[in-house]
Design an enzyme around this catalytic site. Sequence first.
Site, PDB file in Angstrom:
ATOM      1  N   SER A  47       0.844  -1.186   0.000  1.00 53.80           N
ATOM      2  CA  SER A  47       0.000   0.000   0.000  1.00 53.80           C
ATOM      3  C   SER A  47       0.881   1.238   0.000  1.00 53.80           C
ATOM      4  O   SER A  47       2.094   1.144  -0.047  1.00 53.80           O
ATOM      5  CB  SER A  47      -0.918  -0.005   1.214  1.00 53.80           C
ATOM      6  OG  SER A  47      -0.155   0.177   2.385  1.00 53.80           O
ATOM      7  N   LYS A  48       0.246   2.388   0.079  1.00 54.66           N
ATOM      8  CA  LYS A  48       0.985   3.647  -0.033  1.00 54.66           C
ATOM      9  C   LYS A  48       2.149   3.738   0.952  1.00 54.66           C
ATOM     10  O   LYS A  48       3.194   4.275   0.650  1.00 54.66           O
ATOM     11  CB  LYS A  48       0.080   4.861   0.210  1.00 54.66           C
ATOM     12  CG  LYS A  48      -1.063   4.976  -0.751  1.00 54.66           C
ATOM     13  CD  LYS A  48      -2.330   4.391  -0.165  1.00 54.66           C
ATOM     14  CE  LYS A  48      -2.973   3.460  -1.176  1.00 54.66           C
ATOM     15  NZ  LYS A  48      -3.874   2.471  -0.651  1.00 54.66           N
ATOM     16  N   ARG A  49       1.918   3.213   2.129  1.00 57.14           N
ATOM     17  CA  ARG A  49       2.946   3.420   3.139  1.00 57.14           C
ATOM     18  C   ARG A  49       4.213   2.614   2.892  1.00 57.14           C
ATOM     19  O   ARG A  49       5.158   2.685   3.648  1.00 57.14           O
ATOM     20  CB  ARG A  49       2.369   3.121   4.529  1.00 57.14           C
ATOM     21  CG  ARG A  49       2.007   1.713   4.764  1.00 57.14           C
ATOM     22  CD  ARG A  49       0.940   1.555   5.846  1.00 57.14           C
ATOM     23  NE  ARG A  49       0.302   0.265   5.697  1.00 57.14           N
ATOM     24  CZ  ARG A  49       0.887  -0.864   6.028  1.00 57.14           C
ATOM     25  NH1 ARG A  49       2.084  -0.854   6.555  1.00 57.14           N
ATOM     26  NH2 ARG A  49       0.278  -2.014   5.836  1.00 57.14           N
ATOM     27  N   HIS A  50       4.227   1.818   1.818  1.00 54.64           N
ATOM     28  CA  HIS A  50       5.418   1.034   1.561  1.00 54.64           C
ATOM     29  C   HIS A  50       6.449   1.723   0.672  1.00 54.64           C
ATOM     30  O   HIS A  50       7.217   1.080  -0.018  1.00 54.64           O
ATOM     31  CB  HIS A  50       5.047  -0.320   0.951  1.00 54.64           C
ATOM     32  CG  HIS A  50       4.479  -1.254   1.956  1.00 54.64           C
ATOM     33  ND1 HIS A  50       3.153  -1.618   1.952  1.00 54.64           N
ATOM     34  CD2 HIS A  50       5.034  -1.860   3.017  1.00 54.64           C
ATOM     35  CE1 HIS A  50       2.933  -2.418   2.979  1.00 54.64           C
ATOM     36  NE2 HIS A  50       4.052  -2.574   3.638  1.00 54.64           N
ATOM     37  N   GLY A  51       6.458   3.050   0.691  1.00 57.35           N
ATOM     38  CA  GLY A  51       7.516   3.758  -0.020  1.00 57.35           C
ATOM     39  C   GLY A  51       7.541   3.546  -1.509  1.00 57.35           C
ATOM     40  O   GLY A  51       6.539   3.717  -2.176  1.00 57.35           O
TER      41      GLY A  51
END
Length: 520
Positions: free
Chosen positions: A257-261
Amino acid sequence: MTEQQVQIRVRFAPSPTGHLHVGGARTALYNWLYARKTGGVFVLRIEDTDAQRSTAESYEGIVRGMRWLGLDWDEGPDCGGEYGPYVQSARGVLYHSDAGRLVDEGKAYYCFCTAHRLEALKFEQRESRDQIRYDGHCRDLDTDEVARRLAAGEPHVIRFRMPEGGEVRFDDVVRGEFTIANEELDDFVLIKSDGLPTYNFAVVVDDARMRISHVIRGDDHLSNTPRQVHLYAALGYPLPKFAHLPMILGGDRTRLSKRHGAVSVDFYRENHYLPDAMVNYLALLGWSFDDRQELFSRPALIEKFSLKRVSKNPAMFDNDKMEYINAEHFKRLDLLRKTQLVHELLREQGYLPGDFEVDFTRPVDLKLVPGTQPVAAGESQEGGTPSKQFHRLAMIVQIMGNRLKLLRDAPSQIGYFFKDEFPVDRDAFERHVRGAGGARRLARLADALEGLRYFERGAVEETVRAFADELGIEAGELIHPCRVALTGGTVSPDIFWVIVLLGKAKTVERLRGASARAGG
RNA sequence: GGCCCCUUAGUCUAGUGGUUAGGACGCAUGGUUCUCAGCCAUGAAUCAGGGGUUCGACUCCCCUAGGGGCUACCA
């Protein structure tokens, strides 16, 4: 009796609710590869039934990403096709017509349960550690009552009437047989109260009506497939083949998801990775050809790809490997192509003079480039005609060799050839130029080089080595300060080539400049 | 909670009853060299655990554990 050959049709059906991440790109890629391999049709369909989260920017981004990766589609929102429209929000009548048919045939029904009631039901079921499912409250409502409440404009949804007993079964190309009892499934919603179809319903109607033969998608959809299989049967549509791909996980082993850089395709595009490299790496995430080959050109991938060799295991995106694959692809580019790419980027970032133009649509003469040809004396390496400038750039790219692994790094790696202001490594300067008595030597070396009649590699090397001998030091002791003075750092290609390609004037100027700054 | 899926080194994988468990990235060491990259060589590191089945299990079955997914009027 020959079995009728059905045209292979596959699709990538993203919902425009975010950027194109590597998981989605991988799914798109496998569909594309399968279509291109089999001579089938690749469809792009936009699943925007979530009115709240769908955005036009997201759609643009997805299209941009796919184009960059070179995954071209044959039918889609922008190019049309026989089975359009290719955007779900424009297919409303189709869903309503199919849903209406199911209601008429008693295979689906109207449900007037309020969100509140459903909430309470769920809570209760959680409390009693029961299976959480719709209880069929509106399943057998009287037809007159339904008509009355509909007429009264009461909010409602349409639910699928799940068979009471039995089980569903289907085959998955990568998972094998999958069976589940109907008891596990409930009367899920087909049409939401806002009139839009739910994912499970829309996907079936669309895949069937678009004649999709193979549904290749992420395995997060595996659990939903039995519901869809029911829908195909109820609607009387032929069942496609399913292939559920393993998920791609982030570094923490959870869903991407987005938080995975850096998992957005945009990131790799913006950082000038090679699309072919990304395609190669993505292909390897969940698929392998054999136990030796892992570097594939695009045509090779199309030739060798097979759904049968798709792995069941979820994979983690490994940036190191991505960079390695990218470097390998970059290494294999021919000099002209590399130079072209570097030229493009250098221009973009203002490293090249405005008059530096190369017409790449015409053949460029690279005969002089291979790296062994001396540069004739008197021919300045700076300025000159466009073709001379290009020639010099090509030589710079040539001497960089494998040091240039990622296009993005080109400006910082070879910027000193084009600009006089370049970052200087302070420590290196102190150590190699100021310390070790480098300053005085550099000034004298500048004199020696300035006196050179033929400024070509052989002569330069000879001069530098002879000067080192004269000083009674190792050549390296002279080369290191020289490198710092000329390039600002301790890393560069062959120093003699650097000197030659920098040109006599710049070399002498930088050598003297460094010497002066060091107080020599 | 219920159901489903997955499990070979840190990572991606090859492997389908008998192999010294192969390759790649990464890591470490050495060589080449003016530095770095590259290249070459070498090395450390794996079948999640426990039961079966079998003459023989990485491979087949069961259980456990871990991870993931679905269970939405998200997709």
